[in-house]
Motif scaffolding. Structure first.
Motif, mmCIF file in Angstrom:
data_model
loop_
_atom_site.group_PDB
_atom_site.id
_atom_site.type_symbol
_atom_site.label_atom_id
_atom_site.label_comp_id
_atom_site.label_asym_id
_atom_site.label_seq_id
_atom_site.Cartn_x
_atom_site.Cartn_y
_atom_site.Cartn_z
ATOM 1 N N LEU A 1 0.831 -1.197 0.000
ATOM 2 C CA LEU A 1 0.000 0.000 0.000
ATOM 3 C C LEU A 1 0.870 1.252 0.000
ATOM 4 O O LEU A 1 1.913 1.295 0.634
ATOM 5 N N TRP A 2 0.407 2.269 -0.721
ATOM 6 C CA TRP A 2 1.079 3.585 -0.760
ATOM 7 C C TRP A 2 2.552 3.464 -1.189
ATOM 8 O O TRP A 2 3.408 4.218 -0.744
ATOM 9 N N ASN A 3 2.846 2.493 -2.059
ATOM 10 C CA ASN A 3 4.217 2.306 -2.555
ATOM 11 C C ASN A 3 5.222 2.058 -1.434
ATOM 12 O O ASN A 3 6.384 2.488 -1.514
ATOM 13 N N LEU A 4 4.791 1.381 -0.388
ATOM 14 C CA LEU A 4 5.688 0.975 0.695
ATOM 15 C C LEU A 4 6.064 -0.483 0.462
ATOM 16 O O LEU A 4 5.195 -1.349 0.377
ATOM 17 N N TYR A 5 7.369 -0.727 0.341
ATOM 18 C CA TYR A 5 7.860 -2.056 -0.019
ATOM 19 C C TYR A 5 8.587 -2.693 1.157
ATOM 20 O O TYR A 5 9.435 -2.062 1.787
ATOM 21 N N ASN A 6 8.248 -3.942 1.411
ATOM 22 C CA ASN A 6 8.808 -4.671 2.545
ATOM 23 C C ASN A 6 9.886 -5.629 2.039
ATOM 24 O O ASN A 6 9.594 -6.625 1.391
ATOM 25 N N GLY A 7 11.140 -5.323 2.346
ATOM 26 C CA GLY A 7 12.250 -6.146 1.888
ATOM 27 C C GLY A 7 12.803 -7.095 2.930
ATOM 28 O O GLY A 7 13.859 -7.698 2.719
ATOM 29 N N ARG A 8 12.116 -7.237 4.052
ATOM 30 C CA ARG A 8 12.629 -8.121 5.104
ATOM 31 C C ARG A 8 12.706 -9.560 4.624
ATOM 32 O O ARG A 8 11.796 -10.055 3.965
ATOM 33 N N HIS A 9 13.800 -10.228 4.950
ATOM 34 C CA HIS A 9 13.983 -11.613 4.544
ATOM 35 C C HIS A 9 14.931 -12.297 5.517
ATOM 36 O O HIS A 9 15.815 -11.659 6.088
ATOM 37 N N ALA A 10 14.737 -13.588 5.693
ATOM 38 C CA ALA A 10 15.585 -14.377 6.576
ATOM 39 C C ALA A 10 16.861 -14.772 5.848
ATOM 40 O O ALA A 10 16.931 -14.712 4.616
ATOM 41 N N PRO A 11 17.904 -15.171 6.592
ATOM 42 C CA PRO A 11 19.133 -15.654 5.932
ATOM 43 C C PRO A 11 18.819 -16.787 4.957
ATOM 44 O O PRO A 11 18.068 -17.700 5.279
ATOM 45 N N GLY A 12 19.392 -16.675 3.759
ATOM 46 C CA GLY A 12 19.150 -17.677 2.726
ATOM 47 C C GLY A 12 18.032 -17.306 1.784
ATOM 48 O O GLY A 12 17.972 -17.800 0.649
ATOM 49 N N GLU A 13 17.115 -16.436 2.233
ATOM 50 C CA GLU A 13 16.045 -15.965 1.360
ATOM 51 C C GLU A 13 16.538 -14.767 0.542
ATOM 52 O O GLU A 13 17.549 -14.162 0.872
ATOM 53 N N HIS A 14 15.807 -14.440 -0.506
ATOM 54 C CA HIS A 14 16.102 -13.220 -1.241
ATOM 55 C C HIS A 14 14.800 -12.674 -1.817
ATOM 56 O O HIS A 14 13.745 -13.315 -1.735
ATOM 57 N N VAL A 15 14.878 -11.499 -2.410
ATOM 58 C CA VAL A 15 13.701 -10.825 -2.947
ATOM 59 C C VAL A 15 13.900 -10.562 -4.431
ATOM 60 O O VAL A 15 14.944 -10.056 -4.840
ATOM 61 N N ARG A 16 12.924 -10.956 -5.229
ATOM 62 C CA ARG A 16 12.913 -10.569 -6.643
ATOM 63 C C ARG A 16 12.172 -9.246 -6.753
ATOM 64 O O ARG A 16 11.098 -9.072 -6.156
ATOM 65 N N VAL A 17 12.729 -8.316 -7.507
ATOM 66 C CA VAL A 17 12.178 -6.962 -7.579
ATOM 67 C C VAL A 17 11.866 -6.626 -9.035
ATOM 68 O O VAL A 17 12.711 -6.802 -9.921
ATOM 69 N N PHE A 18 10.641 -6.109 -9.267
ATOM 70 C CA PHE A 18 10.180 -5.859 -10.634
ATOM 71 C C PHE A 18 9.789 -4.388 -10.811
ATOM 72 O O PHE A 18 8.627 -4.012 -10.639
ATOM 73 N N PRO A 19 10.764 -3.526 -11.167
ATOM 74 C CA PRO A 19 10.478 -2.087 -11.304
ATOM 75 C C PRO A 19 9.518 -1.764 -12.450
ATOM 76 O O PRO A 19 8.924 -0.687 -12.463
ATOM 77 N N LEU A 20 9.377 -2.672 -13.428
ATOM 78 C CA LEU A 20 8.509 -2.413 -14.576
ATOM 79 C C LEU A 20 7.136 -3.062 -14.422
ATOM 80 O O LEU A 20 6.399 -3.189 -15.403
ATOM 81 N N SER A 21 6.790 -3.467 -13.220
ATOM 82 C CA SER A 21 5.537 -4.195 -13.000
ATOM 83 C C SER A 21 4.327 -3.504 -13.623
ATOM 84 O O SER A 21 3.472 -4.154 -14.230
ATOM 85 N N ASN A 22 4.232 -2.197 -13.486
ATOM 86 C CA ASN A 22 3.041 -1.476 -13.926
ATOM 87 C C ASN A 22 3.144 -0.932 -15.350
ATOM 88 O O ASN A 22 2.254 -0.207 -15.798
ATOM 89 N N TRP A 23 4.216 -1.291 -16.051
ATOM 90 C CA TRP A 23 4.379 -0.868 -17.436
ATOM 91 C C TRP A 23 3.660 -1.852 -18.360
ATOM 92 O O TRP A 23 3.481 -3.018 -18.034
ATOM 93 N N THR A 24 3.286 -1.387 -19.534
ATOM 94 C CA THR A 24 2.787 -2.259 -20.589
ATOM 95 C C THR A 24 3.831 -2.324 -21.708
ATOM 96 O O THR A 24 4.788 -1.532 -21.726
ATOM 97 N N GLU A 25 3.629 -3.230 -22.635
ATOM 98 C CA GLU A 25 4.541 -3.316 -23.784
ATOM 99 C C GLU A 25 4.560 -1.988 -24.540
ATOM 100 O O GLU A 25 5.631 -1.524 -24.963
#
Length: 311
Positions: A176-200
């Motif tokens: 919500l409100w462009n707040l991004y939660n990057g918390r992750h445990a050791p061994g985990e990681h986050v995939r990030v998609f800056p173009l999510s809201n773009w179209t072709e």
């Protein structure tokens, strides 16, 4: 009259943001958030248009300073030469660090086995996951967009992956409100998609506005192709064409770029950006739906691969 309106009239400048300005601002914000929140981000870069736009945004986000994270390419070994050439020229021009995870090396070492259909796109998951673990990347930028495919439409901008790099849709977090939660445990990681809201179409309009250089196969050219499963494929060492699949020369271009064995060309006479934008605006099929055989293996092909660790 407000002061901002008065200034705009006096200077002759417009302060109204276009939809491309808004998309660019959102993507730059996401990229900077990752750089500030994570220890070892990496940007997936294939030399395709979406990853090229994502790199352009990342360079812009930190200019005039150098980009603070490297690139990673999962090389299937069946890539289009034009795309690999563009990748290498881009890396050299911007003096970037590039890691390459090779599917062929995993096959040679007996860690992967060739598929009967010759396609290597589904084989990219193992080298990708290995590279993430080897280099301890905790955030991985991908160029996925929600308009491409229904499984990608379900994914958040920050997508948590577990210690096995697997995606669980039930563990997605609110944004919500462009707040991004990057918390992750050791061994985990986050995939990030800056173009999510773009179209072709947004991508092509932004490429035109910014004057971004692309591999020439995105524009119409004469090419020897053959027909399989309703797509025009390029012959190559991956196993095409088969008997009964005659090769012919046609005027085609590529809307998306992946493994040569599963990425089809479309008939086109769009030789420049203006024509490509007009053609894209008139299309009623997504680029992956029209030209990617690996997404047609099953109804849930993309989601199954994402659960296993795919982009």
């Amino acid at each position: 009259m407000t002061s901002s309106t008065a200034v705009a009239e006096e200077t002759g400048r417009s302060y109204v943001l276009t939809h491309l300005d808004i998309l660019e601002s959102e993507a730059v914000h996401i990229i900077r958030e990752v750089a500030g929140e994570f220890e070892k981000p990496v940007l997936l870069f294939s030399g395709g248009k979406d990853s090229i736009v994502m790199l352009h945004l990342a360079l812009k986000a930190f200019a005039p300073a150098p980009m603070p994270f490297p690139l990673l390419h999962v090389d299937t070994g069946h890539n289009f030469p034009e795309v690999i050439g563009h990748r290498d020229r881009t890396v050299a021009r911007h003096k970037l660090r590039l890691h390459v995870a090779s599917v062929q090396e995993f096959i040679d070492e007996g860690l992967l086995r060739e598929r009967p259909d010759g396609t290597r796109n589904p084989l990219q998951t193992v080298p990708l996951v290995h590279a993430i673990r080897e280099h301890r990347f905790d955030a991985v930028f991908g160029g996925g967009r929600r308009d491409e495919e229904k499984a990608r439409a379900k994914e958040r901008v920050f997508s948590l992956r577990d210690e096995f790099s697997q995606w669980d849709p039930r563990r997605q977090r609110p944004e919500l409100w462009n707040l991004y939660n990057g918390r992750h445990a050791p061994g985990e990681h986050v995939r990030v998609f800056p173009l999510s809201n773009w179209t072709e179409l947004d991508v092509w309009q932004y490429i035109a506005r910014e004057g971004i250089d692309l591999p020439e196969i995105y524009f119409a050219h004469r090419r020897e192709v053959f027909r399989r499963d309703g797509m025009w494929l390029t012959a190559g060492e991956w196993g095409g064409p088969r008997d009964g699949e005659p090769v012919c020369e046609r005027m085609v271009r590529y809307r998306t770029v992946g493994d040569m064995s599963c990425t089809g060309a479309v008939d086109s006479d769009a030789t420049d950006l203006r024509a490509v934008i007009a053609e894209t605006a008139a299309s009623r099929l997504t680029e992956r739906g029209a030209t990617r055989a690996d997404d047609k293996l099953s109804e849930a092909a993309m989601e199954d691969r994402k659960r296993e660790g795919y982009f």
